[in-house]
Design an enzyme around this catalytic site. Structure first.
Site, PDB file in Angstrom:
ATOM      1  N   THR A  13      58.224   2.391   5.474  1.00  0.00           N
ATOM      2  CA  THR A  13      59.530   3.029   5.339  1.00  0.00           C
ATOM      3  C   THR A  13      60.098   2.843   3.940  1.00  0.00           C
ATOM      4  OG1 THR A  13      59.998   2.834   7.680  1.00  0.00           O
ATOM      5  CG2 THR A  13      61.912   2.943   6.248  1.00  0.00           C
ATOM      6  N   SER A  60      52.847   1.610   8.647  1.00  0.00           N
ATOM      7  CA  SER A  60      52.095   0.390   8.993  1.00  0.00           C
ATOM      8  C   SER A  60      51.816   0.238  10.480  1.00  0.00           C
ATOM      9  CB  SER A  60      52.789  -0.859   8.446  1.00  0.00           C
ATOM     10  OG  SER A  60      53.823  -1.288   9.292  1.00  0.00           O
ATOM     11  N   THR A  93      57.423  -2.229   8.033  1.00  0.00           N
ATOM     12  CA  THR A  93      57.923  -3.392   8.766  1.00  0.00           C
ATOM     13  C   THR A  93      57.116  -3.677  10.037  1.00  0.00           C
ATOM     14  OG1 THR A  93      59.489  -2.027  10.004  1.00  0.00           O
ATOM     15  CG2 THR A  93      60.306  -3.055   7.974  1.00  0.00           C
ATOM     16  N   ASP A  94      56.529  -2.619  10.633  1.00  0.00           N
ATOM     17  CA  ASP A  94      55.985  -2.766  11.989  1.00  0.00           C
ATOM     18  C   ASP A  94      54.879  -3.812  12.097  1.00  0.00           C
ATOM     19  OD1 ASP A  94      57.742  -0.945  13.040  1.00  0.00           O
ATOM     20  OD2 ASP A  94      56.366   0.750  12.944  1.00  0.00           O
TER      21      ASP A  94
HETATM   22  N1  ASP Z   1      56.822   2.546  11.025  1.00  0.00           N
HETATM   23  C1  ASP Z   1      57.244   2.034   9.752  1.00  0.00           C
HETATM   24  C2  ASP Z   1      56.119   1.196   9.181  1.00  0.00           C
HETATM   25  O1  ASP Z   1      55.898   0.121   9.680  1.00  0.00           O
HETATM   26  C3  ASP Z   1      58.458   1.203   9.960  1.00  0.00           C
HETATM   27  C4  ASP Z   1      58.992   0.551   8.724  1.00  0.00           C
HETATM   28  O2  ASP Z   1      58.383   0.414   7.679  1.00  0.00           O
HETATM   29  O3  ASP Z   1      60.151   0.106   8.837  1.00  0.00           O
HETATM   30  O4  ASP Z   1      55.471   1.594   8.252  1.00  0.00           O
END
Ligand code: ASP
Length: 319
Positions: A13, A60, A93-94
């Protein structure tokens, strides 16, 4: 002389783009050069200069072992470069906690490798990525920083403890019982405990020679009310090499699931027990039927088991 900080982009993100101020966005769109261009203050945080590299461009949630392998190998090469003082990895973040753990297991406590991310895309009204990136570079350039760390919303976490604990908040990450390693505040690092820096990685030998082959298949199974173990039998029939069970409480398992895991173990599948409780550390009773996961969360225990199985396959005399 100040050393360079390498920034490795992997997507997430933090590199996401969407309608200005709107809710929807697509992760992993901007390159690492574009992320850096948003933060002029990086020049001050890294007086030795920056090295930018796009290692991957993924959401991610779709992270793969192939990308982990590529990332670990780039980190190893950069850690061996005397001009590089530290590494920052921009990530989604995931699965940030999983990447932090695989890098910790392979790279250990040498030069700092700091993961960072964002909960809002780069096009949000008030994106959090630029500050997180600046904090990550500040941390990677700090003389006491060692090993794999993560910094999000000003809080520094260790690789073992870091976990995504909230689906939406900007400070979505927690270190639970252990508490944070420190904070980055107004451009300065305040340590709660200084990273040990013992230099050893559990799988350092493997890191240097990661096989160019798929990693052993290790799955996670949850023990819950009504669990019957059928999923374990399907996994064994499908050729699984290891199973991590996310157990209730202090490693307790539904008896039907336990029986299926015994069948799996008898068939040569490696079984590890982690607890599904987010806090505390499981204390395996004496004479436990299963090896416990050394206090790791189920997702981190899965990574360690994959690495162990790869290590065993490399050992002298292994088939
Ligand atoms: N789905 C995204 C990822 O993990 C969520 C994020 O980065 O906040 O790449």
């Amino acid at each position: 002389m100040a050393k360079k900080i390498a920034i490795l982009g992997t997507g997430g993100t933090i590199a996401g783009v969407g309608p200005a101020g709107g809710a929807g966005y697509t992760a992993a769109q901007l390159g690492v050069e574009q992320l850096v261009a948003q933060v002029p203050a990086l020049a001050r945080a890294a007086p030795g200069g920056l090295l930018l590299e796009q290692v991957a461009q993924v959401d991610s949630k779709d992270m793969t072992t192939v990308l982990w392998q590529r990332l670990a190998q780039r980190c190893l090469a950069l850690m061996g470069d005397p001009q590089v003082g530290g590494i920052v990895v921009t990530h989604g973040t995931d699965t940030l906690e999983e990447t932090a753990w695989v890098l910790h297991e392979l790279l250990g406590q040498g030069k700092p490798v700091v993961l960072t991310c964002a909960m809002r895309p780069a096009t949000a009204l008030a994106p959090d990525g630029p500050q997180n990136l600046l904090d990550a570079v500040t941390l990677a350039a700090h003389p006491l920083a060692r090993g794999v760390l993560a910094v999000v919303a000003g809080v520094v976490h260790g690789a073992r403890e870091v976990t995504k604990a909230h689906p939406l908040r900007l400070d979505a990450f927690a270190s639970n019982d252990a508490g944070p390693v420190g904070w980055v505040e107004l451009g300065a690092v305040r340590w709660a405990r200084v990273p040990a820096g013992d230099g050893t990685a559990r799988h350092a030998a493997l890191a240097a020679r990661l096989p160019d082959a798929p990693w052993p298949r290790v799955e996670i199974v949850l023990s819950h009310a009504g669990a019957d173990g059928a999923v374990v039998d399907w996994m064994v029939a499908g050729g699984v090499r290891g199973i991590v069970v996310a157990a209730t409480g202090n490693g307790t398992l539904h008896e039907a699931l336990a029986q299926a895991l015994e069948r799996a173990q008898a068939a040569g599948v490696a079984v590890r027990v982690a607890t599904r409780c987010p806090l505390g550390r499981m204390q395996a009773p004496d004479g436990a039927r299963w090896r416990d996961a050394r206090g790791l969360s189920p997702v981190k225990a899965r990574i360690s088991l994959m690495l162990e199985l790869m290590e065993a396959a490399r050992a002298p005399g292994a088939a």
